[in-house]
Design a protein around this motif. Structure first.
Motif, PDB file in Angstrom:
ATOM      1  N   LYS A   1     -76.698  51.483  35.661  1.00  0.00           N
ATOM      2  CA  LYS A   1     -75.366  50.890  35.559  1.00  0.00           C
ATOM      3  C   LYS A   1     -75.439  49.358  35.589  1.00  0.00           C
ATOM      4  O   LYS A   1     -74.737  48.678  34.843  1.00  0.00           O
TER       5      LYS A   1
ATOM      6  N   ILE B   1     -68.327  51.032  29.355  1.00  0.00           N
ATOM      7  CA  ILE B   1     -69.545  51.836  29.244  1.00  0.00           C
ATOM      8  C   ILE B   1     -69.734  52.382  27.834  1.00  0.00           C
ATOM      9  O   ILE B   1     -70.642  53.177  27.597  1.00  0.00           O
TER      10      ILE B   1
ATOM     11  N   TYR C   1     -78.454  50.572  29.837  1.00  0.00           N
ATOM     12  CA  TYR C   1     -78.456  51.826  30.587  1.00  0.00           C
ATOM     13  C   TYR C   1     -79.713  52.645  30.289  1.00  0.00           C
ATOM     14  O   TYR C   1     -80.419  53.086  31.202  1.00  0.00           O
TER      15      TYR C   1
END
Length: 211
Positions: free
Chosen positions: A15, A82, A91
């Protein structure tokens, strides 16, 4: 296979690296390869690589980006996403590093960060194992440059000029760059002379094996 660090930190690491790229590349407009170079040669990359809790988990991806870029803490309107190519690249790159133990500087020397971001349309819906396989294919491609060749060319040296400046024989340099001789087994004095001439560390010259 030994992983880079404890799996309990992996989710935070993914993350944070994803957010670092999304913030710096996607939001701030920093060139991906410039960010990669600054990160890979920073203390933060070394700490990230060994799973230091203060870096992979103890700070946010935005904080990490600002530290790497040498930027002051500031208020802005950034909202993490994201679903961007930059976030995805960070990621999956974090998982790739964790899985293989390869140093970021070795990865970016063979596969530029901008090229990893460009893999998003093809790989973002696939299992991360497919991304790892593709990265290993690119890392182990015999047509790719050695770290020595990349550093030499980056400094603007011909092989002959590097031999002259370093005192290492031209033929030896050619054999290392062609992978006929394994630079990981070179004598310490040879690595020292090459590193001194190229303005890098001796570790930067080594080829990172698959663990």
């Amino acid at each position: 296979m030994t992983r880079a660090y404890s799996e309990c930190y992996l989710n935070d690491a993914k993350k944070n690296l994803g957010t670092m790229l999304d913030y710096a590349v996607g939001y701030k407009g920093i060139d991906a390869n410039l960010l990669a170079e600054r990160f890979a040669r920073s203390l933060f990359a070394e700490l990230f690589e060994c799973g230091h809790p203060g870096v992979v988990s103890g700070m946010s991806g935005v904080e990490l980006a600002r530290k790497v870029l040498g930027a002051e803490d500031e208020s802005d309107d950034y909202v993490a996403s994201i679903s961007t190519p930059a976030y995805w690249a960070g990621y999956v790159l974090a998982e790739y590093h964790w899985f293989t133990g390869r140093r970021f500087k070795d990865v970016f020397a063979r596969v530029p960060l901008a090229s990893i971001v460009e893999l998003y349309p093809l790989f973002h819906e696939m299992d991360v194992c497919r991304f790892i396989e593709e990265m290993e294919r690119r890392m182990l491609d015999e047509g790719s440059e050695t770290n020595l060749a990349w550093l030499r060319e980056n400094r603007g040296f011909t092989q002959a000029r590097l031999a002259e400046v370093s005192g290492v024989g031209l033929r030896s340099i050619q054999m290392y760059e062609q992978r006929v001789n394994d630079i990981n087994k070179a004598q310490g004095i040879t690595l020292y002379r090459l590193a001194h001439a190229l303005g890098c560390s001796m570790d930067d010259l080594l080829e990172s094996p698959l663990l």
